[in-house]
Design a protein around this motif. Structure first.
Motif, PDB file in Angstrom:
ATOM      1  N   ILE A 189       0.880  -1.168   0.000  1.00  0.00           N
ATOM      2  CA  ILE A 189       0.000   0.000   0.000  1.00  0.00           C
ATOM      3  C   ILE A 189       0.920   1.221   0.000  1.00  0.00           C
ATOM      4  N   THR A 190       0.923   1.984  -1.075  1.00  0.00           N
ATOM      5  CA  THR A 190       1.768   3.174  -1.131  1.00  0.00           C
ATOM      6  C   THR A 190       0.901   4.379  -1.457  1.00  0.00           C
ATOM      7  N   GLY A 191       1.224   5.491  -0.840  1.00  0.00           N
ATOM      8  CA  GLY A 191       0.486   6.713  -1.120  1.00  0.00           C
ATOM      9  C   GLY A 191       0.267   7.538   0.120  1.00  0.00           C
ATOM     10  N   ARG A 192      -0.850   8.281   0.108  1.00  0.00           N
ATOM     11  CA  ARG A 192      -1.160   9.166   1.223  1.00  0.00           C
ATOM     12  C   ARG A 192      -2.661   9.201   1.440  1.00  0.00           C
ATOM     13  N   SER A 193      -3.052   9.678   2.619  1.00  0.00           N
ATOM     14  CA  SER A 193      -4.473   9.870   2.869  1.00  0.00           C
ATOM     15  C   SER A 193      -4.693  11.150   3.646  1.00  0.00           C
ATOM     16  N   ALA A 194      -5.866  11.719   3.429  1.00  0.00           N
ATOM     17  CA  ALA A 194      -6.354  12.855   4.209  1.00  0.00           C
ATOM     18  C   ALA A 194      -7.513  12.305   5.045  1.00  0.00           C
ATOM     19  N   THR A 195      -7.509  12.604   6.345  1.00  0.00           N
ATOM     20  CA  THR A 195      -8.434  11.969   7.275  1.00  0.00           C
ATOM     21  C   THR A 195      -9.189  12.993   8.100  1.00  0.00           C
ATOM     22  N   LEU A 196     -10.491  12.749   8.261  1.00  0.00           N
ATOM     23  CA  LEU A 196     -11.292  13.454   9.263  1.00  0.00           C
ATOM     24  C   LEU A 196     -11.420  12.506  10.441  1.00  0.00           C
ATOM     25  N   PHE A 197     -10.949  12.928  11.600  1.00  0.00           N
ATOM     26  CA  PHE A 197     -10.818  12.074  12.784  1.00  0.00           C
ATOM     27  C   PHE A 197     -11.667  12.655  13.905  1.00  0.00           C
ATOM     28  N   THR A 198     -12.608  11.876  14.421  1.00  0.00           N
ATOM     29  CA  THR A 198     -13.474  12.290  15.522  1.00  0.00           C
ATOM     30  C   THR A 198     -13.277  11.309  16.668  1.00  0.00           C
ATOM     31  N   ALA A 199     -13.165  11.837  17.885  1.00  0.00           N
ATOM     32  CA  ALA A 199     -12.948  10.950  19.030  1.00  0.00           C
ATOM     33  C   ALA A 199     -13.570  11.509  20.297  1.00  0.00           C
ATOM     34  N   ALA A 200     -13.980  10.592  21.157  1.00  0.00           N
ATOM     35  CA  ALA A 200     -14.295  10.893  22.549  1.00  0.00           C
ATOM     36  C   ALA A 200     -13.209  10.168  23.327  1.00  0.00           C
ATOM     37  N   PHE A 201     -12.284  10.923  23.926  1.00  0.00           N
ATOM     38  CA  PHE A 201     -11.043  10.319  24.403  1.00  0.00           C
ATOM     39  C   PHE A 201     -10.508  11.048  25.620  1.00  0.00           C
ATOM     40  N   ASP A 202      -9.959  10.286  26.558  1.00  0.00           N
ATOM     41  CA  ASP A 202      -9.303  10.839  27.743  1.00  0.00           C
ATOM     42  C   ASP A 202      -7.794  10.684  27.563  1.00  0.00           C
ATOM     43  N   GLN A 203      -7.100  11.789  27.349  1.00  0.00           N
ATOM     44  CA  GLN A 203      -5.653  11.770  27.108  1.00  0.00           C
ATOM     45  C   GLN A 203      -4.879  11.152  28.281  1.00  0.00           C
ATOM     46  N   THR A 204      -5.358  11.330  29.488  1.00  0.00           N
ATOM     47  CA  THR A 204      -4.649  10.844  30.673  1.00  0.00           C
ATOM     48  C   THR A 204      -4.701   9.329  30.792  1.00  0.00           C
ATOM     49  N   ALA A 206     -13.984  -3.607  19.523  1.00  0.00           N
ATOM     50  CA  ALA A 206     -15.113  -3.081  18.745  1.00  0.00           C
ATOM     51  C   ALA A 206     -14.635  -2.426  17.448  1.00  0.00           C
ATOM     52  N   GLU A 207     -13.666  -3.073  16.796  1.00  0.00           N
ATOM     53  CA  GLU A 207     -13.097  -2.499  15.575  1.00  0.00           C
ATOM     54  C   GLU A 207     -14.062  -2.631  14.390  1.00  0.00           C
ATOM     55  N   PHE A 208     -14.065  -1.616  13.549  1.00  0.00           N
ATOM     56  CA  PHE A 208     -14.850  -1.589  12.320  1.00  0.00           C
ATOM     57  C   PHE A 208     -13.961  -0.997  11.242  1.00  0.00           C
ATOM     58  N   GLY A 237      -6.057   7.172  28.378  1.00  0.00           N
ATOM     59  CA  GLY A 237      -6.020   6.484  27.098  1.00  0.00           C
ATOM     60  C   GLY A 237      -7.306   5.751  26.764  1.00  0.00           C
ATOM     61  N   VAL A 238      -8.390   6.077  27.455  1.00  0.00           N
ATOM     62  CA  VAL A 238      -9.685   5.436  27.237  1.00  0.00           C
ATOM     63  C   VAL A 238     -10.507   6.256  26.254  1.00  0.00           C
ATOM     64  N   GLY A 239     -11.140   5.582  25.294  1.00  0.00           N
ATOM     65  CA  GLY A 239     -12.018   6.300  24.381  1.00  0.00           C
ATOM     66  C   GLY A 239     -12.318   5.526  23.124  1.00  0.00           C
ATOM     67  N   THR A 240     -13.020   6.212  22.220  1.00  0.00           N
ATOM     68  CA  THR A 240     -13.419   5.651  20.942  1.00  0.00           C
ATOM     69  C   THR A 240     -13.199   6.693  19.855  1.00  0.00           C
ATOM     70  N   TYR A 241     -12.798   6.221  18.657  1.00  0.00           N
ATOM     71  CA  TYR A 241     -12.630   7.143  17.529  1.00  0.00           C
ATOM     72  C   TYR A 241     -13.384   6.613  16.319  1.00  0.00           C
ATOM     73  N   VAL A 242     -13.691   7.529  15.402  1.00  0.00           N
ATOM     74  CA  VAL A 242     -14.230   7.215  14.084  1.00  0.00           C
ATOM     75  C   VAL A 242     -13.441   8.062  13.091  1.00  0.00           C
ATOM     76  N   ALA A 243     -12.922   7.435  12.034  1.00  0.00           N
ATOM     77  CA  ALA A 243     -12.121   8.157  11.045  1.00  0.00           C
ATOM     78  C   ALA A 243     -12.609   7.855   9.632  1.00  0.00           C
ATOM     79  N   MET A 244     -12.729   8.899   8.810  1.00  0.00           N
ATOM     80  CA  MET A 244     -13.051   8.768   7.381  1.00  0.00           C
ATOM     81  C   MET A 244     -11.812   9.212   6.618  1.00  0.00           C
ATOM     82  N   GLU A 245     -11.269   8.307   5.792  1.00  0.00           N
ATOM     83  CA  GLU A 245     -10.037   8.601   5.066  1.00  0.00           C
ATOM     84  C   GLU A 245     -10.277   8.639   3.561  1.00  0.00           C
ATOM     85  N   SER A 246      -9.600   9.567   2.903  1.00  0.00           N
ATOM     86  CA  SER A 246      -9.552   9.642   1.447  1.00  0.00           C
ATOM     87  C   SER A 246      -8.125   9.288   1.051  1.00  0.00           C
TER      88      SER A 246
END
Length: 135
Positions: free
Chosen positions: A42-57, A95-97, A59-68
């Motif tokens: 897989i070679t190339g690049r992507s631009a991503t919109l990344f949304t998360a509910a996350f606790d930095q301290t 809970a990976e998708f 490391g608990v949370g969930t993300y959803v990402a849409m990549e082009s």
């Protein structure tokens, strides 16, 4: 077919976009844009919109990402979209998708469909794979 590779995040830029109306929850929701660089089958690049509910301290949370993505899978050139999400309790991924967006492929990748996945190794290497078909 399966294509595998590694990727690095070359930019992660938080945005000011917030849910409206504001709703107080136990974890803050944030939106960022990302750029990634891919190597391997897989070679190339992507631009991503990344949304998360996350606790930095913790490391608990969930993300959803849409990549082009634009580049190649095993030498087939083109672009397509894919979406992925996961939940973490700080040291795992559950809970990976992961799916390729139907009708999003261009050029050699027109008609691409399928799924895939991601894994982060202990040394920090980010792995990605696509299980895909064309047409």
């Amino acid at each position: 077919m399966r294509a595998t590779g590694t990727f690095t995040v070359t930019a992660f830029v938080p945005t000011e976009l917030k849910p409206e109306p504001a709703v107080a929850t136990g974890l803050p929701v944030g939106v960022a844009t990302m750029l990634k660089h891919f190597e391997g089958e897989i070679t190339g690049r992507s631009a991503t919109l990344f949304t998360a509910a996350f606790d930095q301290t913790t490391g608990v949370g969930t993300y959803v990402a849409m990549e082009s993505f634009e580049g190649s899978l095993k030498g087939l050139e083109g672009a397509f979209n894919f979406v992925h999400s996961a939940t973490t309790s700080g040291s795992d991924r559950t809970a990976e998708f992961f799916t390729i967006v139907p009708s999003s492929g261009t050029a050699d990748l027109a008609g691409i469909s399928g799924a895939g996945g991601m894994a982060v190794e202990a040394d920090g290497t980010h792995r990605i794979w696509f299980d895909y078909r064309i047409g």
